[in-house]
Scaffold this motif. Structure first.
Motif, PDB file in Angstrom:
ATOM      1  N   TYR A  32       4.242  38.020  50.082  1.00  0.00           N
ATOM      2  CA  TYR A  32       4.275  39.463  50.293  1.00  0.00           C
ATOM      3  C   TYR A  32       5.668  40.046  50.035  1.00  0.00           C
ATOM      4  O   TYR A  32       5.803  41.108  49.422  1.00  0.00           O
ATOM      5  CB  TYR A  32       3.854  39.807  51.726  1.00  0.00           C
ATOM      6  CG  TYR A  32       2.390  39.620  52.032  1.00  0.00           C
ATOM      7  CD1 TYR A  32       1.417  39.811  51.054  1.00  0.00           C
ATOM      8  CD2 TYR A  32       1.959  39.256  53.306  1.00  0.00           C
ATOM      9  CE1 TYR A  32       0.072  39.639  51.336  1.00  0.00           C
ATOM     10  CE2 TYR A  32       0.612  39.079  53.604  1.00  0.00           C
ATOM     11  CZ  TYR A  32      -0.328  39.270  52.601  1.00  0.00           C
ATOM     12  OH  TYR A  32      -1.665  39.100  52.883  1.00  0.00           O
ATOM     13  N   LEU A  33       6.695  39.347  50.512  1.00  0.00           N
ATOM     14  CA  LEU A  33       8.058  39.864  50.363  1.00  0.00           C
ATOM     15  C   LEU A  33       8.470  39.968  48.900  1.00  0.00           C
ATOM     16  O   LEU A  33       8.881  41.053  48.459  1.00  0.00           O
ATOM     17  CB  LEU A  33       9.042  39.013  51.170  1.00  0.00           C
ATOM     18  CG  LEU A  33      10.521  39.395  51.051  1.00  0.00           C
ATOM     19  CD1 LEU A  33      10.767  40.789  51.631  1.00  0.00           C
ATOM     20  CD2 LEU A  33      11.400  38.365  51.765  1.00  0.00           C
ATOM     21  N   PRO A  34       8.384  38.889  48.104  1.00  0.00           N
ATOM     22  CA  PRO A  34       8.775  39.048  46.700  1.00  0.00           C
ATOM     23  C   PRO A  34       7.918  40.047  45.936  1.00  0.00           C
ATOM     24  O   PRO A  34       8.441  40.809  45.114  1.00  0.00           O
ATOM     25  CB  PRO A  34       8.640  37.626  46.122  1.00  0.00           C
ATOM     26  CG  PRO A  34       7.919  36.830  47.125  1.00  0.00           C
ATOM     27  CD  PRO A  34       8.111  37.487  48.447  1.00  0.00           C
ATOM     28  N   CYS A  35       6.614  40.083  46.215  1.00  0.00           N
ATOM     29  CA  CYS A  35       5.751  41.068  45.540  1.00  0.00           C
ATOM     30  C   CYS A  35       6.202  42.482  45.847  1.00  0.00           C
ATOM     31  O   CYS A  35       6.328  43.333  44.946  1.00  0.00           O
ATOM     32  CB  CYS A  35       4.294  40.877  45.946  1.00  0.00           C
ATOM     33  SG  CYS A  35       3.479  39.438  45.211  1.00  0.00           S
ATOM     34  N   HIS A  36       6.465  42.756  47.106  1.00  0.00           N
ATOM     35  CA  HIS A  36       6.885  44.098  47.522  1.00  0.00           C
ATOM     36  C   HIS A  36       8.208  44.493  46.877  1.00  0.00           C
ATOM     37  O   HIS A  36       8.350  45.607  46.352  1.00  0.00           O
ATOM     38  CB  HIS A  36       7.005  44.152  49.043  1.00  0.00           C
ATOM     39  CG  HIS A  36       7.506  45.466  49.565  1.00  0.00           C
ATOM     40  ND1 HIS A  36       6.670  46.535  49.823  1.00  0.00           N
ATOM     41  CD2 HIS A  36       8.767  45.890  49.867  1.00  0.00           C
ATOM     42  CE1 HIS A  36       7.380  47.554  50.262  1.00  0.00           C
ATOM     43  NE2 HIS A  36       8.653  47.195  50.294  1.00  0.00           N
ATOM     44  N   ARG A  60       0.334  32.013  44.971  1.00  0.00           N
ATOM     45  CA  ARG A  60      -0.041  32.099  43.549  1.00  0.00           C
ATOM     46  C   ARG A  60      -1.127  33.155  43.338  1.00  0.00           C
ATOM     47  O   ARG A  60      -1.053  33.970  42.409  1.00  0.00           O
ATOM     48  CB  ARG A  60      -0.545  30.741  43.057  1.00  0.00           C
ATOM     49  CG  ARG A  60       0.533  29.709  42.853  1.00  0.00           C
ATOM     50  CD  ARG A  60      -0.036  28.422  42.280  1.00  0.00           C
ATOM     51  NE  ARG A  60      -0.588  28.624  40.943  1.00  0.00           N
ATOM     52  CZ  ARG A  60      -1.253  27.693  40.256  1.00  0.00           C
ATOM     53  NH1 ARG A  60      -1.478  26.503  40.791  1.00  0.00           N
ATOM     54  NH2 ARG A  60      -1.695  27.932  39.046  1.00  0.00           N
ATOM     55  N   LYS A  61      -2.112  33.129  44.226  1.00  0.00           N
ATOM     56  CA  LYS A  61      -3.224  34.080  44.117  1.00  0.00           C
ATOM     57  C   LYS A  61      -2.733  35.510  44.293  1.00  0.00           C
ATOM     58  O   LYS A  61      -3.136  36.420  43.558  1.00  0.00           O
ATOM     59  CB  LYS A  61      -4.285  33.746  45.167  1.00  0.00           C
ATOM     60  CG  LYS A  61      -5.521  34.620  45.106  1.00  0.00           C
ATOM     61  CD  LYS A  61      -6.542  34.185  46.153  1.00  0.00           C
ATOM     62  CE  LYS A  61      -7.778  35.078  46.109  1.00  0.00           C
ATOM     63  NZ  LYS A  61      -8.762  34.675  47.164  1.00  0.00           N
ATOM     64  N   GLN A  62      -1.833  35.713  45.268  1.00  0.00           N
ATOM     65  CA  GLN A  62      -1.324  37.062  45.533  1.00  0.00           C
ATOM     66  C   GLN A  62      -0.537  37.602  44.335  1.00  0.00           C
ATOM     67  O   GLN A  62      -0.710  38.754  43.934  1.00  0.00           O
ATOM     68  CB  GLN A  62      -0.422  37.039  46.769  1.00  0.00           C
ATOM     69  CG  GLN A  62       0.011  38.413  47.263  1.00  0.00           C
ATOM     70  CD  GLN A  62      -1.146  39.221  47.820  1.00  0.00           C
ATOM     71  OE1 GLN A  62      -1.958  38.715  48.585  1.00  0.00           O
ATOM     72  NE2 GLN A  62      -1.244  40.488  47.430  1.00  0.00           N
ATOM     73  N   VAL A  63       0.316  36.766  43.762  1.00  0.00           N
ATOM     74  CA  VAL A  63       1.119  37.196  42.610  1.00  0.00           C
ATOM     75  C   VAL A  63       0.209  37.529  41.426  1.00  0.00           C
ATOM     76  O   VAL A  63       0.431  38.520  40.715  1.00  0.00           O
ATOM     77  CB  VAL A  63       2.150  36.106  42.243  1.00  0.00           C
ATOM     78  CG1 VAL A  63       2.839  36.438  40.921  1.00  0.00           C
ATOM     79  CG2 VAL A  63       3.183  35.962  43.352  1.00  0.00           C
ATOM     80  N   GLN A  64      -0.818  36.736  41.218  1.00  0.00           N
ATOM     81  CA  GLN A  64      -1.768  37.003  40.138  1.00  0.00           C
ATOM     82  C   GLN A  64      -2.522  38.307  40.381  1.00  0.00           C
ATOM     83  O   GLN A  64      -2.710  39.115  39.458  1.00  0.00           O
ATOM     84  CB  GLN A  64      -2.749  35.834  40.001  1.00  0.00           C
ATOM     85  CG  GLN A  64      -2.116  34.563  39.449  1.00  0.00           C
ATOM     86  CD  GLN A  64      -3.006  33.339  39.617  1.00  0.00           C
ATOM     87  OE1 GLN A  64      -4.106  33.424  40.188  1.00  0.00           O
ATOM     88  NE2 GLN A  64      -2.542  32.196  39.124  1.00  0.00           N
ATOM     89  N   GLY A  67      -0.565  41.255  39.500  1.00  0.00           N
ATOM     90  CA  GLY A  67      -0.173  41.348  38.096  1.00  0.00           C
ATOM     91  C   GLY A  67       1.319  41.158  37.877  1.00  0.00           C
ATOM     92  O   GLY A  67       1.911  41.786  36.995  1.00  0.00           O
ATOM     93  N   LEU A  68       1.919  40.248  38.664  1.00  0.00           N
ATOM     94  CA  LEU A  68       3.372  40.084  38.627  1.00  0.00           C
ATOM     95  C   LEU A  68       3.801  38.698  38.146  1.00  0.00           C
ATOM     96  O   LEU A  68       4.933  38.281  38.376  1.00  0.00           O
ATOM     97  CB  LEU A  68       3.952  40.337  40.020  1.00  0.00           C
ATOM     98  CG  LEU A  68       3.831  41.765  40.553  1.00  0.00           C
ATOM     99  CD1 LEU A  68       4.231  41.826  42.029  1.00  0.00           C
ATOM    100  CD2 LEU A  68       4.686  42.724  39.735  1.00  0.00           C
ATOM    101  N   THR A  69       2.904  37.992  37.435  1.00  0.00           N
ATOM    102  CA  THR A  69       3.233  36.624  37.026  1.00  0.00           C
ATOM    103  C   THR A  69       4.391  36.571  36.030  1.00  0.00           C
ATOM    104  O   THR A  69       5.011  35.514  35.862  1.00  0.00           O
ATOM    105  CB  THR A  69       2.001  35.933  36.405  1.00  0.00           C
ATOM    106  OG1 THR A  69       1.488  36.762  35.343  1.00  0.00           O
ATOM    107  CG2 THR A  69       0.924  35.718  37.455  1.00  0.00           C
ATOM    108  N   ASP A  70       4.703  37.692  35.377  1.00  0.00           N
ATOM    109  CA  ASP A  70       5.831  37.706  34.439  1.00  0.00           C
ATOM    110  C   ASP A  70       7.168  37.903  35.151  1.00  0.00           C
ATOM    111  O   ASP A  70       8.234  37.656  34.562  1.00  0.00           O
ATOM    112  CB  ASP A  70       5.652  38.802  33.389  1.00  0.00           C
ATOM    113  CG  ASP A  70       5.526  40.196  34.002  1.00  0.00           C
ATOM    114  OD1 ASP A  70       5.023  40.288  35.159  1.00  0.00           O
ATOM    115  OD2 ASP A  70       5.928  41.169  33.353  1.00  0.00           O
ATOM    116  N   LYS A  71       7.111  38.315  36.429  1.00  0.00           N
ATOM    117  CA  LYS A  71       8.352  38.597  37.164  1.00  0.00           C
ATOM    118  C   LYS A  71       8.528  37.739  38.420  1.00  0.00           C
ATOM    119  O   LYS A  71       9.620  37.695  38.989  1.00  0.00           O
ATOM    120  CB  LYS A  71       8.400  40.081  37.566  1.00  0.00           C
ATOM    121  CG  LYS A  71       8.518  41.015  36.381  1.00  0.00           C
ATOM    122  CD  LYS A  71       8.627  42.457  36.838  1.00  0.00           C
ATOM    123  CE  LYS A  71       8.798  43.390  35.644  1.00  0.00           C
ATOM    124  NZ  LYS A  71       8.895  44.819  36.083  1.00  0.00           N
TER     125      LYS A  71
END
Length: 237
Positions: A32-36, A60-64, A67-71
Motif C-alpha cells: 500500500y505504501l509504495p503504491c500510494h 504483487r497482486k496489488q501492484v498489478q 497498473g504500476l508494474t513499470d514503476k
C-alpha cells in the motif's frame, strides 16, 4: 486502508519520503505504501520487499491491480537483500519491532552507501533504532509520535551526518529512550505513552517486592526505579 487512503501511521511514514526519490519499502505487506507514494507522483520508483510468501503475493497482486508494474518492483527476500547497492536513495521500514529493524539495517549496511534517508516506524523499542543510528553515524532529523486505534507509534527519520547533533549530551539516556525531538514537543500521545510505561514499571516493581529478594531482583528494581525517576523528571520539563 487502501492505496488511496493510508492509515495515519503509514501516511506519516509517507510524509517523510523525499520528493522525486527512489525508495525501498522493506516488509511491504500489501505494498500500500509504495503504491500510494508512486501514484501521488512523490516517488519515481519503488521496491516492495517481502520475505513471507503470502504477503509477497499480495503485494504483487496489488501492484498489478494498480497498473504500476513499470514503476514498482515486488521482490522476495530477507531485509535489504532485495535491493542492489546504489539502487535507492530512501528506505522505509514500518510495523516491526525496533530490534528487528536495527538487525535488518545492520545486516544490510553495505547497501546503505547511496541511501540518503531512512524512515523507520518501530512498533516497540525505538531505543534500539536510536542506538543503532548513533553507532553508525546516522543523525535523527525528525521524529513523530501518534496514536491510532488505541496503539501508539513512533516514526523516526534519519540522514547521514553528525549522529550526536540531535541529542543533549548531558541527557543521552533520556534522548535514546524517549526521543530528543519528542521530548521537546511533549505531545498528547507522548505523555500518554510514558505515563502508561511508568504505570507498567510500577506494577513490575510491586511484583518484584513480593518475590524472593535476590541480587538479580535487586538489580531489576534499581533499573526500574532509575527509569521511573528519569521519565518523571523529563515529563516535568
Amino acid at each position: 486502508m487502501n492505496t488511496n487512503k493510508l492509515s495515519d501511521r503509514l501516511a506519516t511514514v509517507a510524509k517523510y519520503i523525499p520528493e522525486g526519490s527512489s525508495f525501498a519499502d522493506i516488509g511491504s505487506d500489501h505494498a500500500y505504501l509504495p503504491c500510494h507514494v508512486v501514484q501521488s507522483g512523490k516517488a519515481v520508483f519503488a521496491i516492495a520487499g517481502e520475505v513471507v510468501e503470502g504477503p509477497f503475493q499480495s503485494a504483487r497482486k496489488q501492484v498489478q491491480m494498480e497498473g504500476l508494474t513499470d514503476k514498482i518492483e515486488v521482490r522476495k527476500g530477507n531485509g535489504l537483500e532485495v535491493i542492489q547497492p546504489g539502487e535507492v536513495d530512501c528506505i522505509t521500514i514500518a510495523g516491526m519491532g525496533g530490534a528487528l529493524i536495527s538487525q535488518i539495517l545492520d545486516e544490510g549496511k553495505s547497501k546503505l552507501d547511496s541511501v540518503k534517508r531512512l524512515v523507520l516506524q518501530p512498533n516497540i523499542s525505538a531505543i534500539s533504532i536510536r542506538t543503532w543510528l548513533l553507532d553508525h553515524n546516522w543523525t535523527l532529523v525528525e521524529e513523530e509520535i501518534l496514536e491510532e486505534d488505541g496503539k501508539i507509534y513512533e516514526v523516526l527519520v534519519a540522514e547521514k551526518g553528525n549522529a550526536f547533533k540531535a541529542y543533549n549530551k548531558n541527557k543521552m539516556d533520556e534522548g535514546l529512550l524517549m526521543g530528543p525531538y519528542l521530548i521537546q514537543k511533549q505531545s498528547e500521545a507522548f505523555l500518554k505513552k510514558w505515563s502508561n510505561e511508568m504505570e507498567n514499571w510500577k506494577r513490575i516493581l510491586d511484583q518484584l517486592d513480593k518475590a524472593n529478594e535476590t541480587i538479580e531482583n535487586q538489580q531489576k528494581k534499581q533499573e526500574l526505579l532509575d527509569k521511573i525517576k528519569m521519565v518523571e523528571e523529563t515529563l516535568k520539563q
